[in-house]
Design a protein around this motif. Sequence first.
Motif, PDB file in Angstrom:
ATOM      1  N   ILE A  23       0.828  -1.208   0.000  1.00 59.81           N
ATOM      2  CA  ILE A  23       0.000   0.000   0.000  1.00 59.81           C
ATOM      3  C   ILE A  23       0.861   1.256   0.000  1.00 59.81           C
ATOM      4  O   ILE A  23       0.616   2.204  -0.749  1.00 59.81           O
ATOM      5  CB  ILE A  23      -0.973  -0.016   1.197  1.00 59.81           C
ATOM      6  N   ASN A  24       1.890   1.266   0.832  1.00 60.38           N
ATOM      7  CA  ASN A  24       2.722   2.467   0.918  1.00 60.38           C
ATOM      8  C   ASN A  24       3.513   2.704  -0.371  1.00 60.38           C
ATOM      9  O   ASN A  24       3.563   3.825  -0.882  1.00 60.38           O
ATOM     10  CB  ASN A  24       3.674   2.361   2.106  1.00 60.38           C
ATOM     11  N   ILE A  25       4.123   1.668  -0.900  1.00 60.09           N
ATOM     12  CA  ILE A  25       4.912   1.850  -2.125  1.00 60.09           C
ATOM     13  C   ILE A  25       4.013   2.207  -3.299  1.00 60.09           C
ATOM     14  O   ILE A  25       4.329   3.102  -4.095  1.00 60.09           O
ATOM     15  CB  ILE A  25       5.736   0.571  -2.419  1.00 60.09           C
ATOM     16  N   PHE A  26       2.864   1.528  -3.420  1.00 64.70           N
ATOM     17  CA  PHE A  26       1.935   1.844  -4.511  1.00 64.70           C
ATOM     18  C   PHE A  26       1.408   3.273  -4.395  1.00 64.70           C
ATOM     19  O   PHE A  26       1.362   4.015  -5.369  1.00 64.70           O
ATOM     20  CB  PHE A  26       0.769   0.855  -4.502  1.00 64.70           C
ATOM     21  N   GLY A  27       0.986   3.658  -3.182  1.00 72.28           N
ATOM     22  CA  GLY A  27       0.440   5.006  -2.991  1.00 72.28           C
ATOM     23  C   GLY A  27       1.444   6.083  -3.327  1.00 72.28           C
ATOM     24  O   GLY A  27       1.131   7.039  -4.048  1.00 72.28           O
ATOM     25  N   PHE A  28       2.666   5.934  -2.817  1.00 71.59           N
ATOM     26  CA  PHE A  28       3.707   6.914  -3.131  1.00 71.59           C
ATOM     27  C   PHE A  28       4.030   6.922  -4.626  1.00 71.59           C
ATOM     28  O   PHE A  28       4.191   7.983  -5.227  1.00 71.59           O
ATOM     29  CB  PHE A  28       4.979   6.611  -2.325  1.00 71.59           C
ATOM     30  N   ALA A  29       4.145   5.740  -5.241  1.00 75.43           N
ATOM     31  CA  ALA A  29       4.546   5.656  -6.651  1.00 75.43           C
ATOM     32  C   ALA A  29       3.530   6.319  -7.560  1.00 75.43           C
ATOM     33  O   ALA A  29       3.880   7.127  -8.438  1.00 75.43           O
ATOM     34  CB  ALA A  29       4.753   4.197  -7.048  1.00 75.43           C
ATOM     35  N   VAL A  30       2.241   6.007  -7.383  1.00 73.82           N
ATOM     36  CA  VAL A  30       1.208   6.587  -8.248  1.00 73.82           C
ATOM     37  C   VAL A  30       1.106   8.091  -8.022  1.00 73.82           C
ATOM     38  O   VAL A  30       0.966   8.872  -8.969  1.00 73.82           O
ATOM     39  CB  VAL A  30      -0.145   5.899  -7.996  1.00 73.82           C
ATOM     40  N   SER A  31       1.177   8.500  -6.755  1.00 68.72           N
ATOM     41  CA  SER A  31       1.099   9.936  -6.463  1.00 68.72           C
ATOM     42  C   SER A  31       2.278  10.685  -7.064  1.00 68.72           C
ATOM     43  O   SER A  31       2.113  11.739  -7.696  1.00 68.72           O
ATOM     44  CB  SER A  31       1.053  10.160  -4.953  1.00 68.72           C
ATOM     45  N   LEU A  32       3.477  10.157  -6.897  1.00 65.85           N
ATOM     46  CA  LEU A  32       4.662  10.807  -7.449  1.00 65.85           C
ATOM     47  C   LEU A  32       4.627  10.812  -8.982  1.00 65.85           C
ATOM     48  O   LEU A  32       5.135  11.744  -9.612  1.00 65.85           O
ATOM     49  CB  LEU A  32       5.920  10.109  -6.944  1.00 65.85           C
ATOM     50  N   MET A  33       4.026   9.780  -9.575  1.00 69.07           N
ATOM     51  CA  MET A  33       3.888   9.757 -11.024  1.00 69.07           C
ATOM     52  C   MET A  33       3.102  10.981 -11.514  1.00 69.07           C
ATOM     53  O   MET A  33       3.519  11.678 -12.443  1.00 69.07           O
ATOM     54  CB  MET A  33       3.170   8.485 -11.462  1.00 69.07           C
ATOM     55  N   PHE A  34       1.966  11.247 -10.877  1.00 68.60           N
ATOM     56  CA  PHE A  34       1.171  12.405 -11.274  1.00 68.60           C
ATOM     57  C   PHE A  34       1.869  13.715 -10.925  1.00 68.60           C
ATOM     58  O   PHE A  34       1.737  14.706 -11.648  1.00 68.60           O
ATOM     59  CB  PHE A  34      -0.210  12.346 -10.621  1.00 68.60           C
ATOM     60  N   VAL A  35       2.598  13.732  -9.809  1.00 64.71           N
ATOM     61  CA  VAL A  35       3.341  14.938  -9.462  1.00 64.71           C
ATOM     62  C   VAL A  35       4.370  15.257 -10.539  1.00 64.71           C
ATOM     63  O   VAL A  35       4.524  16.409 -10.969  1.00 64.71           O
ATOM     64  CB  VAL A  35       4.024  14.784  -8.092  1.00 64.71           C
ATOM     65  N   LEU A  36       5.071  14.235 -11.008  1.00 60.60           N
ATOM     66  CA  LEU A  36       6.079  14.447 -12.053  1.00 60.60           C
ATOM     67  C   LEU A  36       5.449  14.972 -13.337  1.00 60.60           C
ATOM     68  O   LEU A  36       5.891  15.983 -13.900  1.00 60.60           O
ATOM     69  CB  LEU A  36       6.819  13.135 -12.329  1.00 60.60           C
TER      70      LEU A  36
END
Length: 790
Positions: A23-36
């Motif tokens: 959950i933590n890795i997925f949440g951070f990864a998807v969020s950072l993807m949109f941030v980028l």
Amino acid sequence: MARLFHFRSFWNFLGRNKLFTAINIFGFAVSLMFVLLLGLYVQDELSVDSFHENKERIYRLEADDGAQFAPGLAPAMAARYPEIEAWTRVCTKDGYTLDPIAGYTDETVDAKILLTDSSFFSIFSFPFVEGNPATAMHTWDDVVLTESFARRLFGHEPAMGKMISTRGIDYTVSGVVRDFEHTHFRNPDMIVPIDNWLRSSKTTRSFLAGQMNTLNDNADILIYFQGRRNADLSARLDTAELNRCFKQELRLRRFVENISGNPHLNRLENIYLDRQDPGTRGNSPIYLLILGTTVLVILLFAVINYINLSVAQSGFRAQEAAMRLLLGSTRGQLFASYVTESLLICSVSFVLALLFASTVEPWFQNVLQTKVSLSEGATAENIAVVLAGVVTIGVASGLVPAYVLTRFKPIDVVRGTFRRKTKMVYSKVLIVFQYVITIVLIGCSVAIVRQLDFMRHSDLGFDTEQVVVCRNRCTAEQAAGFRDRLMQIPGVEVVSFAHTIPGVGDGSGRYIHTDIEGQFHGIWAYYVDTAYFPALGIEPLRETGQRQPDGSRIWLNRRAWNDLGLAPDAVEYTKGQEMRHKFIISGMVPDFSTSDFTEDTYSLLIHVSPDTETGYILIRLGGTDLYGTMDKIGELYNKEAGGNYFDGRFLQQEIDDMYRSQERMAQMIRTFSLLAILISALGMLAMSTYFMRQRAQEVAVRKVFGATDREVLVRLISGFLKLVAAAFVVAVPAIWYLMNGWLSGYAYRIPLSWTIFAAAGAVAFVIAFGTVLWQSLKATRANPVLAVRD
């Protein structure tokens, strides 16, 4: 000496808690993807026109009602204000056709033309591929091509010095400029001197009044000024000074009669995000703010999930922490160790985010109509900012869990009281916050979709489904014969030639005059033929049976009739205090939509004449094989035009295109809503998992004392649903505030019905209920003996 970070211990912890890790890795990864991706997009949008060397000294003349002025205004102002170093006028025209070029093209080629002055390339720094900006467009027959259009005409051969012709006029290519990108100007095919074009073009002479010193014409001319160095042009030409000049010196009618107001100079760097005018492009700062804010909220969701799950795990990690303290670690080292864990998870997520971003990049570019990419955005400055951001997020995410895990006393762990002291207060507050944002996003998404559906399916006052619209290539003399040949195609019911089409055409003009009492009236004029009303299915409300002396007819829509204060039985209207010119009224037609729903219906004067010189063809179809009929129309059209030029589309498609930007925003908001739902649901699932583990003994005791599975289940689930209820109470006014502000930009809008709020709340409750139900069932069905023994 104790080690600062125990990697093996952390690795084992992640392996034992796979749900926490995923959950933590997925949440951070998807969020950072949109941030980028969105960070690059916003950065790109905010830097439009930043490449021009003199950008700080370039301004555009504007007023409240637009940025279009008469061509003679630019030199008139330059003569009065020495602070103006240079000026240029810009106007765009479509629908022009180049003659075949011997040895290069066998057919005519459509061209989008930008009319401007030779100073255009000295003010704006568009790079040349061939030629020199200092010498381009200095003779009457000069033309500059954009690179893509030059390659289309001449392949990879140099275009400099070659001849092209349009409408019997020969031009010499004096330069090739790189395609217009990252600017508020739309990319043209040809750039032509505006004054020479007018002298040589009879058609365009009528378009721009034919005189370059005209001051009171309503031409679609954009005027740009470049101020002298060390001269503050915007301060010199503020609104008060421009009003004085326009009203007292130049006597511009639009300003003397207060038709237009608040003239001002707009800096080049602000134009793209301020407004769109003919031939330009732009974006909404509100749109960028919504996207930026939403993606940051999604990132905050990932941070909240990490904090919640880490705090929920604190009761189970306390024994490990106590052991490390007893073995010599200090609280500071323990604190740094937990922050480092957060930083490692965030770093791994960032690597995954890069992979995710490269995968969805084509979809992202298509939705937002942008060319930004990770490869182009990987500048040293951006890389430094992103790495600093990842470190900041990682550290910030680990602070609260580190504080919770280091503030206990080892003796509490030995006694078994530490787990009972972790009451999840932080977690409950953060869950409420998550669901507030989730419900707000769902509610906004529902409201936006409903408004878009309302705009697409509302009665516009004319038919759109079976009406084909295309550009007209016929002269007035050819139109009658072409109409007859079109009418011979089975399925074609009505053919109309029109200067303007509601919501599509840009050929309307504002008919400005005063009546005999001196009152100002502003009416938009449409010039159409006699088949216009039948083609669009418009039925007159009133007919007088009267015609103009030349046989043409003038119709007014209901709003114009009322604005002019005409009596119900009126048959004529007198305008002008001096000339007292009369026009004969043929009747009244209903108000129909003349633009998108952001603007109210205009007052319209519709001039109907059999031989109107037109820019569009309207074709009303019958029968069932609409696309088959359109194919036959296209074949005839291309045969008449001498090339593959048919650009016909159903009018409904053109209307839908008006709301393309709103549709893109709705699509992004829906995506973010789904993402927020997913991250919130995963966070709730994990939280319920650890929460049930903490309450296992309580559940066991209740069951031992006679509580049924149903009672225990209701008690467990209701605790989470109360958090969602609290979030709903907070979210409702937030949805109302945001959507009421957004809808205020539409003249015709949906009401903020209670069903919007109910739908958002219902979705959130269903998601929360479904998420915690499984874990609650497991807890109620567990053997109480095992829980008490543990």
